[in-house]
Design an enzyme around this catalytic site. Sequence first.
Site, PDB file in Angstrom:
ATOM      1  N   GLU A   7       0.851  -1.201   0.000  1.00 38.30           N
ATOM      2  CA  GLU A   7       0.000   0.000   0.000  1.00 38.30           C
ATOM      3  C   GLU A   7       0.888   1.253   0.000  1.00 38.30           C
ATOM      4  O   GLU A   7       2.079   1.162   0.333  1.00 38.30           O
ATOM      5  CB  GLU A   7      -0.893  -0.003   1.248  1.00 38.30           C
ATOM      6  CG  GLU A   7      -1.803  -1.213   1.265  1.00 38.30           C
ATOM      7  CD  GLU A   7      -2.837  -1.178   2.377  1.00 38.30           C
ATOM      8  OE1 GLU A   7      -2.753  -0.286   3.255  1.00 38.30           O
ATOM      9  OE2 GLU A   7      -3.728  -2.041   2.334  1.00 38.30           O
TER      10      GLU A   7
ATOM     11  N   GLU B  28       9.295  -7.878  -3.645  1.00 39.69           N
ATOM     12  CA  GLU B  28       9.317  -9.205  -2.991  1.00 39.69           C
ATOM     13  C   GLU B  28      10.205  -9.182  -1.747  1.00 39.69           C
ATOM     14  O   GLU B  28      10.850 -10.175  -1.417  1.00 39.69           O
ATOM     15  CB  GLU B  28       9.832 -10.281  -3.961  1.00 39.69           C
ATOM     16  CG  GLU B  28       8.926 -10.520  -5.135  1.00 39.69           C
ATOM     17  CD  GLU B  28       7.731 -11.362  -4.776  1.00 39.69           C
ATOM     18  OE1 GLU B  28       7.649 -11.800  -3.614  1.00 39.69           O
ATOM     19  OE2 GLU B  28       6.881 -11.563  -5.649  1.00 39.69           O
TER      20      GLU B  28
HETATM   21  P1  TGC Z   1       5.674 -11.784  11.454  1.00 41.32           P
HETATM   22  O1  TGC Z   1       5.023 -11.498  12.765  1.00 41.32           O
HETATM   23  O2  TGC Z   1       7.114 -12.153  11.404  1.00 41.32           O
HETATM   24  O3  TGC Z   1       4.864 -12.945  10.712  1.00 41.32           O
HETATM   25  C1  TGC Z   1       3.436 -12.970  10.674  1.00 41.32           C
HETATM   26  C2  TGC Z   1       3.030 -14.415  10.438  1.00 41.32           C
HETATM   27  O4  TGC Z   1       3.509 -14.831   9.151  1.00 41.32           O
HETATM   28  C3  TGC Z   1       4.427 -15.940   9.290  1.00 41.32           C
HETATM   29  N1  TGC Z   1       5.491 -15.738   8.289  1.00 41.32           N
HETATM   30  C4  TGC Z   1       5.527 -16.430   7.159  1.00 41.32           C
HETATM   31  N2  TGC Z   1       4.752 -17.428   6.701  1.00 41.32           N
HETATM   32  C5  TGC Z   1       5.045 -17.928   5.490  1.00 41.32           C
HETATM   33  N3  TGC Z   1       6.066 -17.472   4.744  1.00 41.32           N
HETATM   34  C6  TGC Z   1       6.865 -16.463   5.163  1.00 41.32           C
HETATM   35  N4  TGC Z   1       7.860 -16.002   4.390  1.00 41.32           N
HETATM   36  C7  TGC Z   1       6.618 -15.893   6.430  1.00 41.32           C
HETATM   37  N5  TGC Z   1       7.172 -14.891   7.150  1.00 41.32           N
HETATM   38  C8  TGC Z   1       6.480 -14.808   8.306  1.00 41.32           C
HETATM   39  C9  TGC Z   1       4.923 -15.865  10.737  1.00 41.32           C
HETATM   40  O5  TGC Z   1       5.333 -17.128  11.179  1.00 41.32           O
HETATM   41  C10 TGC Z   1       3.660 -15.389  11.439  1.00 41.32           C
HETATM   42  O6  TGC Z   1       2.785 -16.486  11.542  1.00 41.32           O
HETATM   43  P2  TGC Z   1       1.759 -16.624  12.764  1.00 41.32           P
HETATM   44  O7  TGC Z   1       1.148 -17.976  12.601  1.00 41.32           O
HETATM   45  O8  TGC Z   1       2.586 -16.484  14.012  1.00 41.32           O
HETATM   46  O9  TGC Z   1       0.777 -15.507  12.610  1.00 41.32           O
HETATM   47  O10 TGC Z   1       5.364 -10.564  10.491  1.00 41.32           O
HETATM   48  P3  TGC Z   1       5.907  -9.068  10.505  1.00 41.32           P
HETATM   49  O11 TGC Z   1       4.710  -8.188  10.435  1.00 41.32           O
HETATM   50  O12 TGC Z   1       6.864  -8.861  11.636  1.00 41.32           O
HETATM   51  O13 TGC Z   1       6.672  -8.959   9.097  1.00 41.32           O
HETATM   52  C11 TGC Z   1       7.741  -9.777   8.790  1.00 41.32           C
HETATM   53  C12 TGC Z   1       8.391  -9.398   7.433  1.00 41.32           C
HETATM   54  C13 TGC Z   1       8.994  -8.018   7.524  1.00 41.32           C
HETATM   55  C14 TGC Z   1       9.496 -10.403   7.189  1.00 41.32           C
HETATM   56  C15 TGC Z   1       7.412  -9.492   6.278  1.00 41.32           C
HETATM   57  O14 TGC Z   1       6.291  -8.785   6.494  1.00 41.32           O
HETATM   58  C16 TGC Z   1       8.013  -9.219   4.938  1.00 41.32           C
HETATM   59  O15 TGC Z   1       8.450 -10.158   4.290  1.00 41.32           O
HETATM   60  N6  TGC Z   1       8.035  -7.921   4.403  1.00 41.32           N
HETATM   61  C17 TGC Z   1       8.403  -7.658   3.044  1.00 41.32           C
HETATM   62  C18 TGC Z   1       7.165  -7.363   2.242  1.00 41.32           C
HETATM   63  C19 TGC Z   1       7.219  -7.922   0.847  1.00 41.32           C
HETATM   64  O16 TGC Z   1       8.028  -8.779   0.525  1.00 41.32           O
HETATM   65  N7  TGC Z   1       6.286  -7.497   0.016  1.00 41.32           N
HETATM   66  C20 TGC Z   1       6.187  -8.014  -1.307  1.00 41.32           C
HETATM   67  C21 TGC Z   1       4.941  -7.549  -1.992  1.00 41.32           C
HETATM   68  S1  TGC Z   1       4.550  -8.459  -3.446  1.00 41.32           S
HETATM   69  C22 TGC Z   1       5.676  -7.981  -4.569  1.00 41.32           C
HETATM   70  O17 TGC Z   1       6.598  -7.279  -4.339  1.00 41.32           O
HETATM   71  C23 TGC Z   1       5.467  -8.528  -5.919  1.00 41.32           C
HETATM   72  S2  TGC Z   1       6.594  -8.056  -7.112  1.00 41.32           S
HETATM   73  C24 TGC Z   1       6.253  -9.243  -8.222  1.00 41.32           C
HETATM   74  C25 TGC Z   1       6.858  -9.153  -9.541  1.00 41.32           C
HETATM   75  O18 TGC Z   1       6.553  -8.238 -10.344  1.00 41.32           O
HETATM   76  O19 TGC Z   1       7.618 -10.108  -9.880  1.00 41.32           O
HETATM   77  P1  FAD Z   2       9.651   0.853   2.249  1.00 40.07           P
HETATM   78  O1  FAD Z   2       9.057  -0.289   2.986  1.00 40.07           O
HETATM   79  O2  FAD Z   2       9.159   2.216   2.561  1.00 40.07           O
HETATM   80  O3  FAD Z   2      11.224   0.803   2.472  1.00 40.07           O
HETATM   81  C1  FAD Z   2      12.076   1.917   2.206  1.00 40.07           C
HETATM   82  C2  FAD Z   2      13.484   1.570   2.716  1.00 40.07           C
HETATM   83  O4  FAD Z   2      13.448   1.356   4.129  1.00 40.07           O
HETATM   84  C3  FAD Z   2      14.020   0.275   2.099  1.00 40.07           C
HETATM   85  O5  FAD Z   2      15.388   0.417   1.830  1.00 40.07           O
HETATM   86  C4  FAD Z   2      13.811  -0.754   3.196  1.00 40.07           C
HETATM   87  O6  FAD Z   2      14.745  -1.843   3.130  1.00 40.07           O
HETATM   88  C5  FAD Z   2      14.023   0.085   4.430  1.00 40.07           C
HETATM   89  N1  FAD Z   2      13.354  -0.471   5.621  1.00 40.07           N
HETATM   90  C6  FAD Z   2      12.021  -0.662   5.818  1.00 40.07           C
HETATM   91  N2  FAD Z   2      11.797  -1.246   7.007  1.00 40.07           N
HETATM   92  C7  FAD Z   2      13.010  -1.416   7.584  1.00 40.07           C
HETATM   93  C8  FAD Z   2      13.465  -1.997   8.807  1.00 40.07           C
HETATM   94  N3  FAD Z   2      12.609  -2.511   9.710  1.00 40.07           N
HETATM   95  N4  FAD Z   2      14.784  -1.996   9.062  1.00 40.07           N
HETATM   96  C9  FAD Z   2      15.674  -1.523   8.158  1.00 40.07           C
HETATM   97  N5  FAD Z   2      15.321  -0.966   6.988  1.00 40.07           N
HETATM   98  C10 FAD Z   2      13.999  -0.929   6.711  1.00 40.07           C
HETATM   99  N6  FAD Z   2       3.794  -5.137  -4.357  1.00 40.07           N
HETATM  100  C11 FAD Z   2       2.679  -5.922  -4.442  1.00 40.07           C
HETATM  101  O7  FAD Z   2       1.960  -6.131  -3.471  1.00 40.07           O
HETATM  102  N7  FAD Z   2       2.336  -6.497  -5.646  1.00 40.07           N
HETATM  103  C12 FAD Z   2       3.061  -6.323  -6.767  1.00 40.07           C
HETATM  104  O8  FAD Z   2       2.728  -6.870  -7.827  1.00 40.07           O
HETATM  105  C13 FAD Z   2       4.221  -5.488  -6.701  1.00 40.07           C
HETATM  106  N8  FAD Z   2       4.933  -5.225  -7.832  1.00 40.07           N
HETATM  107  C14 FAD Z   2       5.952  -4.300  -7.786  1.00 40.07           C
HETATM  108  C15 FAD Z   2       6.562  -3.890  -8.973  1.00 40.07           C
HETATM  109  C16 FAD Z   2       7.561  -2.921  -8.936  1.00 40.07           C
HETATM  110  C17 FAD Z   2       8.174  -2.448 -10.219  1.00 40.07           C
HETATM  111  C18 FAD Z   2       7.988  -2.372  -7.695  1.00 40.07           C
HETATM  112  C19 FAD Z   2       9.080  -1.357  -7.642  1.00 40.07           C
HETATM  113  C20 FAD Z   2       7.396  -2.778  -6.516  1.00 40.07           C
HETATM  114  C21 FAD Z   2       6.355  -3.728  -6.551  1.00 40.07           C
HETATM  115  N9  FAD Z   2       5.663  -4.084  -5.378  1.00 40.07           N
HETATM  116  C22 FAD Z   2       4.559  -4.903  -5.444  1.00 40.07           C
HETATM  117  C23 FAD Z   2       5.964  -3.412  -4.117  1.00 40.07           C
HETATM  118  C24 FAD Z   2       7.229  -3.905  -3.414  1.00 40.07           C
HETATM  119  O9  FAD Z   2       7.030  -5.154  -2.830  1.00 40.07           O
HETATM  120  C25 FAD Z   2       7.612  -2.848  -2.389  1.00 40.07           C
HETATM  121  O10 FAD Z   2       8.111  -1.735  -3.110  1.00 40.07           O
HETATM  122  C26 FAD Z   2       8.647  -3.344  -1.387  1.00 40.07           C
HETATM  123  O11 FAD Z   2       8.110  -4.371  -0.570  1.00 40.07           O
HETATM  124  C27 FAD Z   2       9.212  -2.214  -0.519  1.00 40.07           C
HETATM  125  O12 FAD Z   2       8.199  -1.429   0.003  1.00 40.07           O
HETATM  126  P2  FAD Z   2       8.271   0.187  -0.141  1.00 40.07           P
HETATM  127  O13 FAD Z   2       8.530   0.497  -1.563  1.00 40.07           O
HETATM  128  O14 FAD Z   2       7.066   0.746   0.492  1.00 40.07           O
HETATM  129  O15 FAD Z   2       9.556   0.581   0.673  1.00 40.07           O
END
Ligand code: TGC
Ligand code: FAD
Length: 393
Positions: A141, A372
């Site tokens: 978001e 991711e």
């Molecule tokens: P936390 O309290 O650690 O975890 C909440 C619950 O989730 C479980 N869990 C997982 N389960 C499955 N797979 C994983 N990788 C998991 N990581 C954590 C955890 O065990 C817990 O379960 P339960 O049963 O206790 O409720 O959560 P947190 O709020 O502290 O956050 C942890 C953190 C920072 C690692 C996580 O939120 C995170 O990975 N943040 C990064 C966000 C992200 O990767 N966003 C991606 C958006 S999609 C995207 O970017 C698509 S791009 C696609 C493209 O174009 O190719």
């Molecule tokens: P922020 O979370 O605001 O982070 C900014 C900086 O702060 C980063 O350097 C980060 O590492 C750092 N930071 C944040 N928290 C901490 C911490 N606790 N400690 C230390 N450093 C920290 N999302 C979807 O849901 N679906 C999609 O299909 C998708 N596609 C995407 C396609 C593109 C081209 C891009 C650029 C992004 C896409 N995303 C998608 C979103 C993507 O997953 C997010 O951009 C990403 O997870 C980072 O979130 P943010 O951009 O809000 O950065």
Amino acid sequence: MSYYPLNSIPDYYLSDELLTDEHKLIRQSVRDWVEGFVMPKIDDAAQNHRDLPNLMKELGNIGALGPYIPEKYGGAGLDQISYGLIMQELERGDSAVRSAASVQSSLVMFPIHEFGSEEQKMKYLPKLATGDLIGAFGLTEPNHGSDPGSMETNFKDCDDHFLLNGAKMWITNAPVCDIAVVWAKNENGKIQGLIAERGMQGFSTPETHNKWSLRASKTGELVFDNVKIPKENLLPNTVGLKGPLSCLNSARYGISWGVIGAAVDCFCTALQYSKERKQFGKPIASFQLQQKKLAEFLTEITKAQLLCLQLGKLKNEHRATPAQISMAKRNNVKMAIDIARESRQMLGGMGIMGEFPMMRHAANLESVITYEGTHDIHLLITGFDITGINGFS
Ligand code: TGC
Ligand code: FAD
């Protein structure tokens, strides 16, 4: 003929011996498609900020959408190493092509298959597998990226339907999607997944313009203004952040493989160029500083390949942990972006031109190192796994 031709993946440690004939056949067929369909058009598409024409249907035709989804639902029932090899070949073409296949497979088909009802699986999966439907995944978001658990998008139970409000940002394929898997909080603050369909009143998908990265991929927002979602569009089998995060495991795994393809495209191009380009009366490949770069590229590519193969084996056996996947995503994306940047330098001025792939891969990988889960977030996941201490908050 070069030992490392431009259209192949180096196999320095003979790790092809760990693949089956089926794996090699799948890899070759995707490679052939990338050579014929992606390579001739990708520079123009990226320079002009356009999608490759009919990309999703083409990906469906070659079986790149939901390859590990069972055949009953239109997938190919393949293993995880096959999925990885497909991602590797697609990203050798361009990260936008791999992105299209990863979002559709891991972020749309995976959650519907894993958490959906039988009716939802039969309704959506076969059409997603052929590319007749294009899916998007809404987790991030405007105010919540790395911390999706704080999301504000929410839905209320209104007896015969749900009412969805909120906005998702940075969503791959949002402007062209037919459906979106959207993660939102219910009235108890618990995260659930809903399927929104294009045409639902109050659902809009504005495009995000002016990207310097992933220019052959559409990115946009998913905006929900009192959208009525039929009750049958709620994914019934997941509650909590674990649901969307488990989709990310699958997509991050695919990225770990995919970026090897981008790195290899840069390595092979730099190798060929350095053998042909002469300065001071000799090919630049004869200078030790250039050889150091090439030697390090191949070393890092080989390490990344071995990491992915073992991770794929663990994934096939359902033993891969999220932290292991984070380590591979973080390591391999950094490896690829470093190779893209360094190999561009090896081409001197020519390295900035569209005739060569380095600038395009390097710019794409700036998104891949962010989406991711950012590079630093994956480090914190590893730190948490080592110490047991949460360094996020
Ligand atoms: P936390 O309290 O650690 O975890 C909440 C619950 O989730 C479980 N869990 C997982 N389960 C499955 N797979 C994983 N990788 C998991 N990581 C954590 C955890 O065990 C817990 O379960 P339960 O049963 O206790 O409720 O959560 P947190 O709020 O502290 O956050 C942890 C953190 C920072 C690692 C996580 O939120 C995170 O990975 N943040 C990064 C966000 C992200 O990767 N966003 C991606 C958006 S999609 C995207 O970017 C698509 S791009 C696609 C493209 O174009 O190719
Ligand atoms: P922020 O979370 O605001 O982070 C900014 C900086 O702060 C980063 O350097 C980060 O590492 C750092 N930071 C944040 N928290 C901490 C911490 N606790 N400690 C230390 N450093 C920290 N999302 C979807 O849901 N679906 C999609 O299909 C998708 N596609 C995407 C396609 C593109 C081209 C891009 C650029 C992004 C896409 N995303 C998608 C979103 C993507 O997953 C997010 O951009 C990403 O997870 C980072 O979130 P943010 O951009 O809000 O950065």
